[in-house]
Write an enzyme that holds these catalytic residues in place. Structure first.
Site, PDB file in Angstrom:
ATOM      1  N   ARG A 157       0.826  -1.235   0.000  1.00  0.00           N
ATOM      2  CA  ARG A 157       0.000   0.000   0.000  1.00  0.00           C
ATOM      3  C   ARG A 157       0.855   1.278   0.000  1.00  0.00           C
ATOM      4  O   ARG A 157       0.458   2.297   0.537  1.00  0.00           O
ATOM      5  CB  ARG A 157      -0.930   0.058   1.225  1.00  0.00           C
ATOM      6  CG  ARG A 157      -1.986  -1.011   1.275  1.00  0.00           C
ATOM      7  CD  ARG A 157      -2.998  -0.860   0.153  1.00  0.00           C
ATOM      8  NE  ARG A 157      -4.184  -1.654   0.393  1.00  0.00           N
ATOM      9  CZ  ARG A 157      -4.323  -2.942   0.095  1.00  0.00           C
ATOM     10  NH1 ARG A 157      -3.321  -3.589  -0.473  1.00  0.00           N
ATOM     11  NH2 ARG A 157      -5.458  -3.573   0.353  1.00  0.00           N
ATOM     12  N   SER A 230     -11.075  -0.984   3.047  1.00  0.00           N
ATOM     13  CA  SER A 230     -10.330  -1.056   4.310  1.00  0.00           C
ATOM     14  C   SER A 230      -9.988   0.360   4.766  1.00  0.00           C
ATOM     15  O   SER A 230      -9.386   1.121   4.015  1.00  0.00           O
ATOM     16  CB  SER A 230      -9.019  -1.811   4.120  1.00  0.00           C
ATOM     17  OG  SER A 230      -9.264  -3.117   3.706  1.00  0.00           O
ATOM     18  N   GLU A 326      -5.534   3.811   6.045  1.00  0.00           N
ATOM     19  CA  GLU A 326      -5.231   3.675   4.622  1.00  0.00           C
ATOM     20  C   GLU A 326      -5.927   4.799   3.855  1.00  0.00           C
ATOM     21  O   GLU A 326      -5.410   5.318   2.868  1.00  0.00           O
ATOM     22  CB  GLU A 326      -5.714   2.312   4.101  1.00  0.00           C
ATOM     23  CG  GLU A 326      -5.335   2.133   2.651  1.00  0.00           C
ATOM     24  CD  GLU A 326      -5.962   0.938   1.954  1.00  0.00           C
ATOM     25  OE1 GLU A 326      -6.506   0.056   2.592  1.00  0.00           O
ATOM     26  OE2 GLU A 326      -5.881   0.929   0.718  1.00  0.00           O
TER      27      GLU A 326
HETATM   28  N1  EPU Z   1     -10.616 -10.799  10.278  1.00  0.00           N
HETATM   29  C1  EPU Z   1     -11.320 -10.861  11.447  1.00  0.00           C
HETATM   30  N2  EPU Z   1     -12.353  -9.980  11.649  1.00  0.00           N
HETATM   31  C2  EPU Z   1     -12.698  -9.068  10.722  1.00  0.00           C
HETATM   32  C3  EPU Z   1     -11.968  -8.985   9.513  1.00  0.00           C
HETATM   33  C4  EPU Z   1     -10.908  -9.874   9.326  1.00  0.00           C
HETATM   34  O1  EPU Z   1     -11.059 -11.693  12.311  1.00  0.00           O
HETATM   35  O2  EPU Z   1     -13.649  -8.318  10.972  1.00  0.00           O
HETATM   36  C5  EPU Z   1      -9.535 -11.766  10.046  1.00  0.00           C
HETATM   37  C6  EPU Z   1      -9.996 -12.846   9.059  1.00  0.00           C
HETATM   38  O3  EPU Z   1     -10.622 -13.897   9.700  1.00  0.00           O
HETATM   39  C7  EPU Z   1      -8.713 -13.278   8.414  1.00  0.00           C
HETATM   40  C8  EPU Z   1      -7.850 -12.022   8.463  1.00  0.00           C
HETATM   41  O4  EPU Z   1      -8.440 -11.154   9.424  1.00  0.00           O
HETATM   42  O5  EPU Z   1      -8.068 -14.245   9.171  1.00  0.00           O
HETATM   43  C9  EPU Z   1      -7.680 -11.364   7.116  1.00  0.00           C
HETATM   44  O6  EPU Z   1      -8.947 -10.944   6.619  1.00  0.00           O
HETATM   45  P1  EPU Z   1      -9.216 -10.718   5.048  1.00  0.00           P
HETATM   46  O7  EPU Z   1      -8.664 -11.858   4.278  1.00  0.00           O
HETATM   47  O8  EPU Z   1     -10.655 -10.387   4.883  1.00  0.00           O
HETATM   48  O9  EPU Z   1      -8.333  -9.512   4.619  1.00  0.00           O
HETATM   49  P2  EPU Z   1      -7.894  -8.178   5.325  1.00  0.00           P
HETATM   50  O10 EPU Z   1      -6.471  -8.331   5.750  1.00  0.00           O
HETATM   51  O11 EPU Z   1      -8.869  -7.762   6.338  1.00  0.00           O
HETATM   52  C10 EPU Z   1      -6.906  -7.215   3.092  1.00  0.00           C
HETATM   53  C11 EPU Z   1      -6.968  -5.951   2.293  1.00  0.00           C
HETATM   54  C12 EPU Z   1      -8.261  -5.893   1.491  1.00  0.00           C
HETATM   55  C13 EPU Z   1      -8.318  -7.103   0.575  1.00  0.00           C
HETATM   56  C14 EPU Z   1      -8.226  -8.376   1.441  1.00  0.00           C
HETATM   57  C15 EPU Z   1      -8.163  -9.638   0.598  1.00  0.00           C
HETATM   58  C16 EPU Z   1      -5.693  -4.297   3.519  1.00  0.00           C
HETATM   59  C17 EPU Z   1      -5.736  -3.057   4.337  1.00  0.00           C
HETATM   60  N3  EPU Z   1      -6.888  -4.791   3.154  1.00  0.00           N
HETATM   61  O12 EPU Z   1      -7.950  -7.165   4.060  1.00  0.00           O
HETATM   62  O13 EPU Z   1      -8.227  -4.718   0.693  1.00  0.00           O
HETATM   63  O14 EPU Z   1      -9.508  -7.124  -0.189  1.00  0.00           O
HETATM   64  O15 EPU Z   1      -7.021  -8.327   2.224  1.00  0.00           O
HETATM   65  O16 EPU Z   1      -6.900  -9.817   0.072  1.00  0.00           O
HETATM   66  O17 EPU Z   1      -4.608  -4.808   3.229  1.00  0.00           O
HETATM   67  C18 EPU Z   1      -8.856  -2.414   0.662  1.00  0.00           C
HETATM   68  O18 EPU Z   1      -7.654  -2.149   0.689  1.00  0.00           O
HETATM   69  O19 EPU Z   1      -9.733  -1.523   0.621  1.00  0.00           O
HETATM   70  C19 EPU Z   1      -9.279  -3.811   0.727  1.00  0.00           C
HETATM   71  C20 EPU Z   1     -10.560  -4.165   0.822  1.00  0.00           C
END
Ligand code: EPU
Length: 330
Positions: A157, A230, A326
């Site tokens: 990012r 995010s 972000e």
């Molecule tokens: N999780 C929770 N609770 C929540 C959300 C997530 O426990 O409310 C846990 C999930 O269970 C999982 C982990 O966190 O173990 C990761 O969650 P997820 O795969 O949904 O991804 P994220 O890290 O929350 C990132 C990106 C997203 C992207 C997803 C998928 C960032 C800031 N965000 O989210 O990007 O779609 O991975 O690759 O890196 C964005 O930047 O706007 C965005 C949506």
């Protein structure tokens, strides 16, 4: 007369003027005729912005919209893409042509120029993986400049264009290298699982569909519920800090990164602090993904900002981890 600034949080905010340009030459004419009264803010589709007040200056927006092939051989294609192309329109176009490399980034809101500034990423891919060169215009002089991928200094990012002194450039074109023979990247476990649930073969189109299904199941559609994806980045901590946290919270998701640091899940940290579904006025934490803040209808930018401050404070207090936004706040 003041003009409303588009933003996916659905917040009513105004700029002194909002100027759209359709070519590099049109932008250079605006600069030469001194029509850009400071301060200046260059936006894309407004999908990563939070306004807490009106913008007393000029908001610029690129409508440079073209996709063309610069070079190609049997293995790959080098595309030139105008900064004002809608990001997902480009993904759809690439997938339809059988060009691999950005299908995991399906349905991300925004435009090509801001995708290159923010280094958008999802499901195991980042736009930096395919960027070859980026072109821009100096908003002070009108001069053209371009940067190789290495010069863009991409990381999670992040890019060179996030540096304050680089705000004087508007990106006008992004060159991307896509593969004609590459196989889809299914490194993100949930993506392979979604593909299996869809009982689909591993084609680019099927991967795109699986990504769309995943996003629709977890993330709110900004056309229906104001949000900017995010709100925070996932924090990086040292291996020692990650280990200490893991001792206390064995469920904590921890991901190793290339640089040796560990990435934590901001969504998990926020959820553990009890924020899921909580709200301050109409500013709320999305019930399916705690990393996403939403406008339930009449939230102001200040309400959403206030909610984000409270979240940062409580995650810091419970885990000793500092969350960074972000979303760009104005
Ligand atoms: N999780 C929770 N609770 C929540 C959300 C997530 O426990 O409310 C846990 C999930 O269970 C999982 C982990 O966190 O173990 C990761 O969650 P997820 O795969 O949904 O991804 P994220 O890290 O929350 C990132 C990106 C997203 C992207 C997803 C998928 C960032 C800031 N965000 O989210 O990007 O779609 O991975 O690759 O890196 C964005 O930047 O706007 C965005 C949506």
């Amino acid at each position: 007369m003041k003009q409303q600034i588009p933003n996916t949080f659905g917040i009513k905010v105004y700029a002194n003027q909002l100027l759209h340009y359709r070519s590099v030459e049109e932008l250079q004419t605006l600069i030469q005729h001194k029509q850009l009264t400071a301060p200046l803010l260059h936006i894309g589709a407004g999908s990563n912005l939070l306004f807490t007040r009106d913008f007393e200056g000029t908001v610029l927006h690129s409508e440079i919209r073209f996709i063309s092939v610069k070079e190609e051989d049997e293995e790959q294609v080098l595309l030139r893409v105008g900064a004002g192309i809608c990001w997902d329109e480009l993904v759809e176009y690439a997938v339809a042509h059988g060009w691999q490399g950005i299908e995991n980034l399906s349905l991300i809101p925004g435009e090509v120029g801001s995708a290159a500034v923010q280094n958008i990423g999802a499901y195991g891919a980042e736009v930096a993986d395919v960027i070859y060169r980026v072109h821009g215009v100096d908003l002070q002089t009108g001069e053209l400049q371009s940067w190789s991928r290495a010069e863009c200094r991409y990381s999670y990012r992040y890019s060179l264009f996030k540096q304050p002194e680089m705000k004087r450039f508007a990106l006008t074109e992004v060159e991307m290298r896509l593969s004609k023979s590459g196989t889809p990247n299914l490194s993100y476990r949930g993506l392979a699982e979604q593909l299996a649930r869809n009982a689909a073969p591993c084609t680019l189109q099927a991967v795109r569909q699986a990504v769309i299904d995943l996003r629709r199941s977890k993330l709110p559609d900004p056309a229906e519920l104001g949000n900017a994806g995010s709100f925070f980045t996932n924090p990086m901590v040292s291996p020692q800090q990650a280990e200490a946290l893991k001792q206390r919270y064995p469920q904590l998701p921890v991901y190793p990164t290339e640089g040796g640091n560990m990435k934590l899940s901001a969504g998990w940290l926020i959820e553990q602090c009890g924020w899921k579904q909580r709200s301050i006025g109409d500013a709320a934490v999305y019930e399916k993904q705690a990393l996403v803040l939403i406008n339930r209808g009449n939230a102001t930018g200040a309400d959403i900002y206030h909610l984000s401050e409270e979240i940062i404070r409580s995650v810091e207090e419970k885990f000793g981890v500092h969350l960074v936004r972000e979303v760009n706040v104005f």
